[in-house]
Design a protein around this motif. Structure first.
Motif, short mmCIF file in Angstrom:
data_model
loop_
_atom_site.label_atom_id
_atom_site.label_comp_id
_atom_site.label_asym_id
_atom_site.label_seq_id
_atom_site.Cartn_x
_atom_site.Cartn_y
_atom_site.Cartn_z
N LEU A 1 8.65 1.87 33.01
CA LEU A 1 7.84 2.10 31.72
C LEU A 1 8.12 2.12 30.29
CD1 LEU A 1 5.14 3.99 33.95
CD2 LEU A 1 4.65 1.59 32.96
N TYR A 2 9.20 3.45 30.33
CA TYR A 2 9.85 3.45 29.40
C TYR A 2 10.73 2.33 28.46
CZ TYR A 2 8.79 8.72 30.19
OH TYR A 2 8.38 9.82 30.54
N ILE A 3 11.29 1.89 29.36
CA ILE A 3 12.00 0.39 28.94
C ILE A 3 11.02 -0.43 28.52
CG2 ILE A 3 13.51 -1.47 29.67
CD1 ILE A 3 14.92 0.45 31.46
N SER A 4 10.12 -0.61 29.01
CA SER A 4 9.02 -1.59 28.70
C SER A 4 8.52 -1.31 27.29
CB SER A 4 8.09 -2.03 29.44
OG SER A 4 6.90 -2.97 29.23
N SER A 5 7.92 0.07 27.15
CA SER A 5 7.57 0.52 25.93
C SER A 5 8.63 0.81 24.80
CB SER A 5 6.96 2.08 26.22
OG SER A 5 6.46 2.64 25.10
N ALA A 6 9.83 1.08 25.07
CA ALA A 6 10.78 1.13 24.09
C ALA A 6 11.16 -0.39 23.31
CB ALA A 6 11.95 1.82 24.48
N SER A 7 11.07 -1.63 24.41
CA SER A 7 11.48 -2.71 23.76
C SER A 7 10.19 -3.22 22.94
CB SER A 7 11.07 -3.75 25.12
OG SER A 7 10.10 -3.85 25.78
N LYS A 8 9.03 -2.79 22.79
CA LYS A 8 8.07 -2.82 21.97
C LYS A 8 8.05 -2.28 20.82
CE LYS A 8 4.76 -4.26 25.63
NZ LYS A 8 5.62 -3.93 26.99
N GLY A 9 9.19 -1.20 20.62
CA GLY A 9 9.31 -0.25 19.41
C GLY A 9 8.69 0.83 19.32
N ASN A 10 8.50 1.45 20.66
CA ASN A 10 7.82 2.84 20.35
C ASN A 10 8.84 3.95 20.59
OD1 ASN A 10 6.99 5.41 22.09
ND2 ASN A 10 5.00 4.35 22.14
N VAL A 11 9.03 4.63 19.41
CA VAL A 11 9.86 5.59 19.39
C VAL A 11 10.01 6.89 20.28
CG1 VAL A 11 10.15 5.08 16.96
CG2 VAL A 11 8.53 7.06 17.40
N PHE A 12 8.83 7.16 20.84
CA PHE A 12 8.82 8.24 21.86
C PHE A 12 9.13 7.68 23.03
CE2 PHE A 12 5.07 8.78 18.93
CZ PHE A 12 5.16 10.13 18.66
N ALA A 13 9.21 6.51 23.38
CA ALA A 13 9.86 6.00 24.79
C ALA A 13 11.27 5.92 24.47
CB ALA A 13 9.25 4.76 24.96
N MET A 14 11.88 5.56 23.30
CA MET A 14 13.17 5.43 23.07
C MET A 14 13.71 6.81 23.07
SD MET A 14 13.49 2.91 19.62
CE MET A 14 12.60 1.32 19.74
N THR A 15 13.29 7.78 22.75
CA THR A 15 13.54 9.34 22.68
C THR A 15 13.68 9.80 24.14
OG1 THR A 15 12.45 9.72 20.54
CG2 THR A 15 13.07 11.69 22.08
N SER A 16 12.69 9.24 24.97
CA SER A 16 12.62 9.73 26.72
C SER A 16 13.86 8.95 27.35
CB SER A 16 11.61 9.26 27.20
OG SER A 16 10.50 9.93 26.72
N LEU A 17 14.09 7.61 26.68
CA LEU A 17 15.14 6.89 27.32
C LEU A 17 16.64 7.56 26.96
CD1 LEU A 17 14.39 2.89 27.12
CD2 LEU A 17 14.71 4.53 29.20
N GLY A 18 16.60 7.80 25.71
CA GLY A 18 17.89 8.27 25.17
C GLY A 18 18.19 9.61 25.74
N GLN A 19 17.40 10.44 25.99
CA GLN A 19 17.54 11.66 26.63
C GLN A 19 17.95 11.43 28.27
OE1 GLN A 19 13.89 13.31 25.82
NE2 GLN A 19 14.91 15.31 24.75
N MET A 20 17.40 10.50 28.77
CA MET A 20 17.55 10.13 30.28
C MET A 20 19.13 9.66 30.40
SD MET A 20 14.05 8.21 31.44
CE MET A 20 14.52 8.09 33.35
N CYS A 21 19.54 8.88 29.26
CA CYS A 21 20.88 8.08 29.37
C CYS A 21 21.83 9.39 29.03
CB CYS A 21 21.00 7.05 28.28
SG CYS A 21 19.99 5.67 28.36
N SER A 22 21.53 10.33 28.30
CA SER A 22 22.32 11.45 28.02
C SER A 22 22.54 12.57 29.06
CB SER A 22 21.96 12.44 26.60
OG SER A 22 21.65 11.39 25.55
N ASP A 23 21.49 12.51 30.23
CA ASP A 23 21.94 13.33 31.13
C ASP A 23 22.99 12.85 32.18
OD1 ASP A 23 19.80 14.81 30.49
OD2 ASP A 23 18.20 13.82 31.77
N ASN A 24 23.56 11.69 32.04
CA ASN A 24 24.73 11.23 32.59
C ASN A 24 24.35 10.84 34.16
OD1 ASN A 24 27.17 10.20 32.63
ND2 ASN A 24 28.22 12.04 33.24
N ASP A 25 23.04 10.84 34.62
CA ASP A 25 22.70 10.59 35.91
C ASP A 25 23.03 8.81 35.99
OD1 ASP A 25 22.21 13.18 36.61
OD2 ASP A 25 19.94 12.83 35.96
#
Length: 231
Positions: free
Chosen positions: A64-88
């Motif tokens: 859902l975050y990826i789909s939302s971010a691909s449409k330009g949603n900055v909140f979804a981009m923030t959530s994705l960026g944080q998920m990526c930074s967790d190194n999981d």
């Protein structure tokens, strides 16, 4: 929010029926982001042993975050960026999609990712999440993205200090101080981070032979930005 509570036997196992169609079947980036938050919260409850009443949908928060971010949603981009930074570790399809989103963003060359390595499931290449956080924080004004990117930059500064050039150090500290200050001016309580950054800058300038305090010190760009927040 209004809702009806039903159960299979009429007495127990209540399930929440969401009356908002845009959340039950999101059709835009906002609905996808909010549903992602709801599912992420639902997953956390289940991991903590709590039985959730929220009816599960057939979409993970990551999708859902990826789909939302691909449409330009900055909140979804923030959530994705944080998920990526967790190194999981992330699925290869997710890395591919995140990289493609990051590559299409208007960000400075410092944050622009080059190439896509879908096998890099831990996203050791931080240019992907940093590009998302830069766009969300600078272009979108999201203070959480500003803080997250500033922290990523300071981790880079502290862990790669021996390999960074003086100009690269200046760029990192200037960007981090700007991001912290932007978040602070929006009401985020990051004064401790600002003070730690000022200590790091003072130590660096002292080692470089600069007198502290001095006129030259107070003219330094990073010092000037930090002092704006610490007055």
């Amino acid at each position: 929010t209004s809702c009806d509570l039903d159960s299979e036997d009429g007495e127990s196992d209540a399930q929440l029926k969401v009356n908002q169609p845009w959340l039950d079947n999101p059709i835009d980036d906002k609905g996808e982001f909010i549903l992602g938050l709801a599912n992420e919260s639902n997953n956390a409850d289940e991991m903590n042993g709590n039985v959730s009443n929220i009816k599960r949908r057939n979409a993970s928060p990551l999708k859902l975050y990826i789909s939302s971010a691909s449409k330009g949603n900055v909140f979804a981009m923030t959530s994705l960026g944080q998920m990526c930074s967790d190194n999981d570790p992330l699925p290869e399809w997710a890395v591919q999609n995140i990289a493609e989103i990051a590559q299409n963003l208007d960000v400075p060359s410092t944050f622009a990712p080059e190439g896509i390595d879908s096998s890099d499931r831990h996203l050791s290449n931080m240019s992907y999440p940093n590009a998302l956080l830069f766009h969300a924080g600078v272009h979108g004004g999201n203070r959480i993205a500003q803080i997250s990117l500033a922290e990523n930059l300071m981790v880079k500064y502290m862990t790669e200090k021996v390999t960074l050039t003086s100009d690269e150090e200046d760029d990192i500290l200037l960007m981090a101080s700007t991001l912290y200050t932007m978040a602070f001016n929006q009401g985020h309580d990051c004064m401790d981070s600002l003070r730690r950054l000022m200590n790091i800058v003072c130590e660096r300038l002292y080692i470089m032979g600069m007198e502290i305090p001095s006129e030259v010190f107070f003219r330094h760009p990073v010092v000037q930005i930090l002092l704006l927040s610490m007055e």
